[in-house]
Write a protein that holds these residues in place. Structure first.
Motif, PDB file in Angstrom:
ATOM      1  N   ALA A   1       0.905  -1.290  -0.096  1.00 33.82           N
ATOM      2  CA  ALA A   1       0.077  -0.030   0.003  1.00 33.82           C
ATOM      3  C   ALA A   1       0.779   1.232   0.109  1.00 33.82           C
TER       4      ALA A   1
ATOM      5  N   GLN B   1       0.805   4.170  -3.047  1.00 30.57           N
ATOM      6  CA  GLN B   1       0.391   5.420  -2.830  1.00 30.57           C
ATOM      7  C   GLN B   1       1.439   6.400  -3.190  1.00 30.57           C
TER       8      GLN B   1
ATOM      9  N   ARG C   1      -7.624  -8.662   1.954  1.00 25.30           N
ATOM     10  CA  ARG C   1      -8.562  -7.578   2.539  1.00 25.30           C
ATOM     11  C   ARG C   1      -7.736  -6.366   3.047  1.00 25.30           C
ATOM     12  N   LYS C   2      -6.439  -6.781   3.633  1.00 26.75           N
ATOM     13  CA  LYS C   2      -5.700  -5.689   4.257  1.00 26.75           C
ATOM     14  C   LYS C   2      -5.222  -4.726   3.076  1.00 26.75           C
TER      15      LYS C   2
ATOM     16  N   LEU D   1      -7.106  -4.072   0.295  1.00 31.41           N
ATOM     17  CA  LEU D   1      -8.214  -3.341   0.070  1.00 31.41           C
ATOM     18  C   LEU D   1      -8.534  -2.360   0.926  1.00 31.41           C
ATOM     19  N   VAL D   2      -8.225  -2.434   2.452  1.00 31.53           N
ATOM     20  CA  VAL D   2      -8.768  -1.336   3.289  1.00 31.53           C
ATOM     21  C   VAL D   2      -7.663  -0.187   3.412  1.00 31.53           C
ATOM     22  N   ARG D   3      -6.343  -0.506   2.996  1.00 33.06           N
ATOM     23  CA  ARG D   3      -5.188   0.608   3.069  1.00 33.06           C
ATOM     24  C   ARG D   3      -5.413   1.170   1.586  1.00 33.06           C
ATOM     25  N   THR D   4      -5.772   0.833   0.518  1.00 32.33           N
ATOM     26  CA  THR D   4      -5.792   1.273  -0.794  1.00 32.33           C
ATOM     27  C   THR D   4      -7.335   1.585  -1.353  1.00 32.33           C
ATOM     28  N   ARG D   5      -7.850   2.579  -0.657  1.00 26.40           N
ATOM     29  CA  ARG D   5      -9.514   2.730  -1.088  1.00 26.40           C
ATOM     30  C   ARG D   5      -9.414   3.379  -2.539  1.00 26.40           C
ATOM     31  N   ASP D   6      -8.366   4.187  -2.925  1.00 31.05           N
ATOM     32  CA  ASP D   6      -8.710   4.765  -4.352  1.00 31.05           C
ATOM     33  C   ASP D   6      -7.844   3.940  -5.528  1.00 31.05           C
TER      34      ASP D   6
ATOM     35  N   ASP E   1      -7.801   0.695  -7.731  1.00 30.23           N
ATOM     36  CA  ASP E   1      -8.569  -0.718  -8.232  1.00 30.23           C
ATOM     37  C   ASP E   1      -7.530  -2.008  -7.626  1.00 30.23           C
TER      38      ASP E   1
END
Length: 647
Positions: free
Chosen positions: A334, A338, A361-362, A364-369, A371
């Motif tokens: 992540a 970013q 899942r980890k 997905l939570v840390r990279t909301r913007d 894909d």
């Protein structure tokens, strides 16, 4: 914004056009005759075009052509000069390969090299024939070659799912994309099956087996569709580049950047291929990222092989390979995504779900913007058990002695300290052991401490019986607490080691660059390179510099093996500007690993390294360090050379 500004050509497209025009000026052209399956007429079409070029007065020779006994194809060989093949023997089998040196010496206008994905015989200069072709192109010789769609690396998994056959001979898609012209040789599957039954593709006994295994109508249809799509995609890409460069209006998408998280798993290569296809479809640059954690040392030999193959594949397919270190894989992925404007992340789909959050899942939570693509791989081999670290009995003996000494001290002061303080006293050696002796010895010490504490300090004394259930709960908490401390201490110790290594390399590279700036002679530069490299890597090293059209050894350590074979490999690296030798696909039987000493536009020499354990040393991270050393040396030599020329 005005209409003129809207129609302004894109700088990236102009640069690409300039690159292509520069390539065109060198009059070097790669033409690939591309098809869906064997027997479709690729070699025939190549030979037919070659005869046309010969009639036009172009110097055409055959480097290697495989006719498979087809009479109509063999007829086209007449009148074309053929370079004799090199005959070798391997395990009692006679093998014939293209004589690369003879073709280079002959220097024709066009050379025909059939079967681009072929694997060369052992001890050949290159492991693959496409690498021979690459050297021919670098030498200024045009090449005609043939290729089937199933031999493209990125399609390897798709072809396997369609046909049930794993194709072992592949070429990187990046090399396929270098082709100046791709000629599709298309044949309807009905016609191909007819040719197969007539014995025009294989002998009839082989043809029946081929129809059952590979040449099924469904397989041929799918492969044909893939080949048509690939050629159409190649034309589209060139058309879009032309439109952008000439400011032709179009809905241009924003720049994409794809990141694939690589793990040591049997699905790693499949994941890399999927990421490459996504990046290719988006015309995006892409990165292959591996996060080294403390568990890296526990990887089995097979897992290390999976990891190396996946990262090597990513590099061949044009990815930027990044090897970083950290505690949490998801956090590092992540952070990198970013910090480097990544728009899409490709990772493996979890194989099972439990109480704890998965890596996917980890992320997905840390990279909301960003894909995130989840890839479901299909493994053809079992996952081996984790490597068990080597147990040092001395650590456990020392742990036992420390706990016993602490217990005796506590036993003497039991009336003064009380049970609570005694429990903390028993914890002290556990913490110290965790810091200095590691996780296993610490847990052993915790269990031993609980047993001794119960035996000496809890009634009934001198017995392991537990009269109060609360004591039992305290013991469990004590062991859990010791386990947490040991993990933290182990991770801290690993971090300290990594920081020490990174700091050592940084200081050494800084010292090398500082000393090279003040170096007054080339001999001083070479001495500094060898001395500073030895501070990072325990290795033998030699530096080769050119003179009178060849390279010679100008500096080396005492243990570096210098003989005509190694000297010829260093010469090849100098002429071609590519790494070679041990640990590479080019001349892998060499004794050392060779790197060109490059500046912006010239090659100043070659540096060779010999390591006792090449696989452990030649990680992507270490390759960057070695390349940096070679480039710093090249820049220093260039500076001294320009200074001498002015004087």
């Amino acid at each position: 914004m005005t209409d003129t500004e809207d129609k302004r050509p894109e700088p990236e497209s102009l640069l690409e056009i300039a690159r292509q025009e520069e390539t065109a000026k060198k009059s070097v052209k790669l033409t690939i005759y591309f098809g869906a399956a064997p027997g479709g007429g690729k070699t025939y079409s190549m030979l037919y075009d070659a005869r046309m070029r010969k009639q036009e007065g172009i110097d055409v020779v055959i480097g290697y052509v495989e006719t498979h006994g087809r009479s109509e194809t063999e007829a086209l060989l007449k009148g074309l000069e053929t370079i004799p093949l090199v005959r070798t023997e391997y395990k009692g089998v006679r093998l014939s390969e293209m004589d690369l040196d003879a073709v280079l010496a002959r220097r024709p206008g066009i050379v025909l090299v059939d079967e681009l994905a072929h694997t060369n015989a052992p001890n050949s200069r290159h492991g693959k024939r496409y690498q021979d072709v690459e050297e021919l192109l670098n030498a200024g010789i045009d090449v005609y070659s043939t290729l089937n769609v199933q031999h493209l690396e990125s399609l390897n998994d798709i072809v396997f799912r369609i046909t049930g056959i794993r194709v072992s001979e592949t070429i990187p898609d990046t090399f396929f994309q270098l082709a100046d012209e791709i000629k599709l040789v298309d044949l309807p599957f009905e016609e191909l099956l007819k040719r197969l039954k007539e014995g025009k593709v294989y002998a009839k006994d082989m043809a029946e087996n081929a129809v059952k295994r590979f040449f099924k109508p469904g397989n041929l249809l799918a492969l044909r569709e893939m080949s048509l799509r690939l050629v159409a995609g190649s034309v589209d890409e060139k058309m879009l580049l032309y439109m952008r460069a000439h400011a032709i209006a179009g809905p241009w998408s924003a720049t994409e950047r794809v990141l694939v998280g690589v793990l040591a798993s049997p699905y790693a290569e499949q994941l890399v291929r999927s990421a490459f296809r996504i990046a290719s479809d988006l015309s995006a640059e892409w990165v292959a990222l591996y996060v080294e954690t403390a568990s890296h040392t526990q990887l089995s030999d097979k897992e290390q092989e999976w990891l190396k193959n996946a990262l090597d594949l990513a590099e061949k397919l044009g990815a930027r390979v990044v090897w970083t270190k950290g505690d949490d894989v998801a956090e590092e992925i992540a952070r990198y995504a970013q910090g480097h404007n990544v728009t899409k992340i490709v990772i493996g789909k979890p194989r099972r779900f439990g109480l704890f959050p998965t890596l996917a899942r980890k992320i997905l939570v840390r990279t909301r913007d960003i894909d995130v693509f989840l890839f479901a791989g299909k493994s053809e081999q079992p996952v081996p058990k984790k490597k068990i670290g080597i147990i040092n009995p001395l650590n456990y003996v020392m742990s036992g002695v420390a706990v016993i000494l602490g217990s005796l001290f506590g036993f003497l002061l039991r009336d003064i300290l009380g049970q609570v303080n005694l429990l903390f006293l028993m914890l002290l050696p556990v913490v110290i052991i965790a810091i200095f002796l590691g996780r296993g010895a610490s847990i052993f010490a915790a269990i031993l401490s609980v047993l001794i504490f119960d035996f000496l300090f809890i009634p009934p004394y001198f017995s392991f019986a537990v009269s109060d259930v609360r004591y039992f709960l305290s013991y469990l908490m004590f062991i859990a607490f010791a386990f947490v401390i040991s993990n933290l201490a182990s991770n801290l110790q690993y971090k300290v080691q990594q920081l020490q290594q990174s700091e050592s390399r940084t200081i050494t590279l800084y010292g090398l660059s500082r000393d090279l700036v003040t170096a007054q002679s080339i001999e001083q530069v070479l001495h500094l390179m060898i001395r500073h490299t030895g501070q990072i890597f325990p290795c033998d090293m030699a530096i080769f510099l050119p003179g009178n059209g060849e390279v010679s050894v100008r500096a080396s350590t005492d243990g570096f093996r210098i003989n005509p074979k190694e000297l010829s490999i260093a010469t090849w690296v100098w002429l071609n500007g590519e790494p070679a030798g041990l640990g590479t696909d080019t001349l892998p039987e060499a004794w050392a690993y060779y790197l060109p000493m490059k500046t912006a536009d010239t090659i100043k020499g070659v540096v060779g390294f010999h390591f006792d354990s090449i696989l452990e040393v030649l990680t992507p991270e270490n390759k960057v360090v070695l390349d940096t050393i070679a480039r710093l040396g090249a820049l220093a030599i260039e500076r001294i050379g320009s200074k001498d020329s002015k004087e």
